[in-house]
Design a protein around this motif. Sequence first.
Motif, PDB file in Angstrom:
ATOM      1  N   VAL A 133       0.868  -1.292  -0.122  1.00  0.00           N
ATOM      2  CA  VAL A 133       0.132   0.282   0.072  1.00  0.00           C
ATOM      3  C   VAL A 133       1.042   1.469   0.325  1.00  0.00           C
ATOM      4  O   VAL A 133       0.904   2.009  -0.690  1.00  0.00           O
ATOM      5  N   HIS A 165      -6.192  -0.687   5.451  1.00  0.00           N
ATOM      6  CA  HIS A 165      -5.012  -0.484   4.791  1.00  0.00           C
ATOM      7  C   HIS A 165      -3.832  -0.851   5.236  1.00  0.00           C
ATOM      8  O   HIS A 165      -2.967  -1.357   4.818  1.00  0.00           O
ATOM      9  N   GLY A 166      -3.800  -1.183   6.263  1.00  0.00           N
ATOM     10  CA  GLY A 166      -2.823  -1.587   6.959  1.00  0.00           C
ATOM     11  C   GLY A 166      -2.089  -0.331   8.182  1.00  0.00           C
ATOM     12  O   GLY A 166      -3.311   0.162   8.268  1.00  0.00           O
ATOM     13  N   GLU A 216     -11.038  -0.040  -0.957  1.00  0.00           N
ATOM     14  CA  GLU A 216     -11.292  -1.824  -1.270  1.00  0.00           C
ATOM     15  C   GLU A 216     -12.674  -2.764  -1.820  1.00  0.00           C
ATOM     16  O   GLU A 216     -13.449  -1.293  -1.563  1.00  0.00           O
ATOM     17  N   ASP A 249      -7.062  -1.901  -3.581  1.00  0.00           N
ATOM     18  CA  ASP A 249      -6.219  -2.360  -2.470  1.00  0.00           C
ATOM     19  C   ASP A 249      -7.337  -3.947  -2.143  1.00  0.00           C
ATOM     20  O   ASP A 249      -8.491  -3.846  -2.018  1.00  0.00           O
ATOM     21  N   LYS A 278      -1.079 -11.079   1.431  1.00  0.00           N
ATOM     22  CA  LYS A 278      -2.225 -12.358   2.408  1.00  0.00           C
ATOM     23  C   LYS A 278      -2.017 -13.907   1.474  1.00  0.00           C
ATOM     24  O   LYS A 278      -0.940 -14.553   2.115  1.00  0.00           O
TER      25      LYS A 278
HETATM   26  C1  LIG Z   1      -4.121  -6.679   5.980  1.00  0.00           C
HETATM   27  C2  LIG Z   1      -4.592  -5.833   4.746  1.00  0.00           C
HETATM   28  C3  LIG Z   1      -4.018  -4.946   4.712  1.00  0.00           C
HETATM   29  C4  LIG Z   1      -2.548  -5.016   5.626  1.00  0.00           C
HETATM   30  O1  LIG Z   1      -1.334  -6.280   4.648  1.00  0.00           O
HETATM   31  P1  LIG Z   1      -0.493  -6.230   5.971  1.00  0.00           P
HETATM   32  O2  LIG Z   1       0.238  -7.799   5.132  1.00  0.00           O
HETATM   33  O3  LIG Z   1      -1.277  -7.487   7.554  1.00  0.00           O
HETATM   34  O4  LIG Z   1      -0.171  -5.294   6.236  1.00  0.00           O
HETATM   35  C5  LIG Z   1      -3.755  -3.973   3.611  1.00  0.00           C
HETATM   36  N1  LIG Z   1      -4.954  -3.735   3.208  1.00  0.00           N
HETATM   37  C6  LIG Z   1      -6.166  -4.908   3.311  1.00  0.00           C
HETATM   38  C7  LIG Z   1      -7.520  -4.912   2.344  1.00  0.00           C
HETATM   39  C8  LIG Z   1      -5.673  -5.275   4.592  1.00  0.00           C
HETATM   40  O5  LIG Z   1      -7.014  -6.453   4.566  1.00  0.00           O
END
Ligand SMILES: *Cc1c(COP(=O)(O)O)cnc(C)c1O
Length: 428
Positions: A133, A165-166, A216, A249, A278
Amino acid sequence: MTTLTHPGLRSGQSDLSVAAPEAARTAADYVRLERAYGARNYDPLPAVLSRGEGSWVTDVEGRRYLDLMSAYSAVSFGHAHPKIVAAFTEQAHRLAVTSRAYYNDRLPLLLERLTAITGLDRALPVNTGLEAVETAIKAARKWAHKVKGVAEGRAEIIACRGNFHGRSITITGLSTEAQYRDGFGPYPPGLKTIPFDDPAALEAAIGPDTAAFLVEPVQGEAGIVVPRDGYLARCREICARRRVLLICDEVQTGLGRTGHLFGWQHDGAKPDGVILGKALGGGMMPVSAFVATDDVMQVFHPGDHGSTFGGNPLGAAVALAALEVLEDERLVSRSRELGAWLLDQLRALDSTLVVDVRGRGLFLGIEVDPKRVTARQVVDRLLARGILSKDTHGTVIRIAPPLNVPREALSWAVGEIRDVLREAETGR
Ligand SMILES: *Cc1c(COP(=O)(O)O)cnc(C)c1O
């Protein structure tokens, strides 16, 4: 086992009432150790997990749980998938980390694959989602300054209320969640939020300095908030007309979670940049990427941006294996079909405690009436019956199993959810 602790250096630790790590055996021991020595930034459910296979995990005391959480989609292909484990171990033996100071023989294959599946031109690999991000935000700002012609230092990013977003400073600066922000400021300028699922608000928020709209396709953390059909298509049209980048995202919604390969495909609204994470790590390790058009990626020159572990051959091999599993097991269509079936099943539960059941693919939320029962109470009761789920925002139980979860396992879980809701309804 010898220990590396220096008792004299640790303040306020005069007795050994806390078990040493090698003495820990029971769930209570592990919980006590984590509580004693870990920062308190999490409040885990009381299951101490030690094994995982497919959609099932086992705790240290031998209890089995069906995983309806899959680590926020990081385990979309199940625990210890044999093909992904094989790719991981083979690559770990061969070559794991090189840094980007050299080429390696895995990363180029992943980069090609990521552009093929997104239909975009170039990918920039990093480790965690937030890094991807951050990468997207840096790319968008630089694109605004160098390509669009926004005056240096003026570029603006628009995101949605309720976003997740983190957790970096900049990303937290975009958050509308008071707890996520409290005490961590000051935040950088040039960040703006608008309501989700509101194209008119986007139109109104865009100004001459706007670089990108970050969104998102389905808001996860906010409680599996599904926008109306056509939302992203409208955003796509607005962004194109106003010369603003549309960045999706897809860290959680990507790779089949919503019943499409990517969440944006629901509206056919191809973005200028996509953020992946993820599930890309195959449930093994963090692998994330920002994938975008040439027009955006051209802003990066050698030395502009990077990450020591980003693009390492181990992560690339694992991600390639994960993408192969996604295709071989037809998990995108499986998520769509099984998700639609599960949504029907959950809607048919017809409990007076349930306000709403919603979702796309195997990305579902059950919203309960907080005056009657909290989501955490439901989640706790499900845990006691051998089901891992997670509450969000006090009122929503999120259900996001591995995409290859057996239908019979979900059937069983629906029955358990029905029983838990009935118990709570009758106050038992
Ligand atoms: C989990 C997540 C993030 C961040 O990811 P990390 O690996 O935890 O840093 C960013 N955006 C969305 C939509 C998420 O679900």
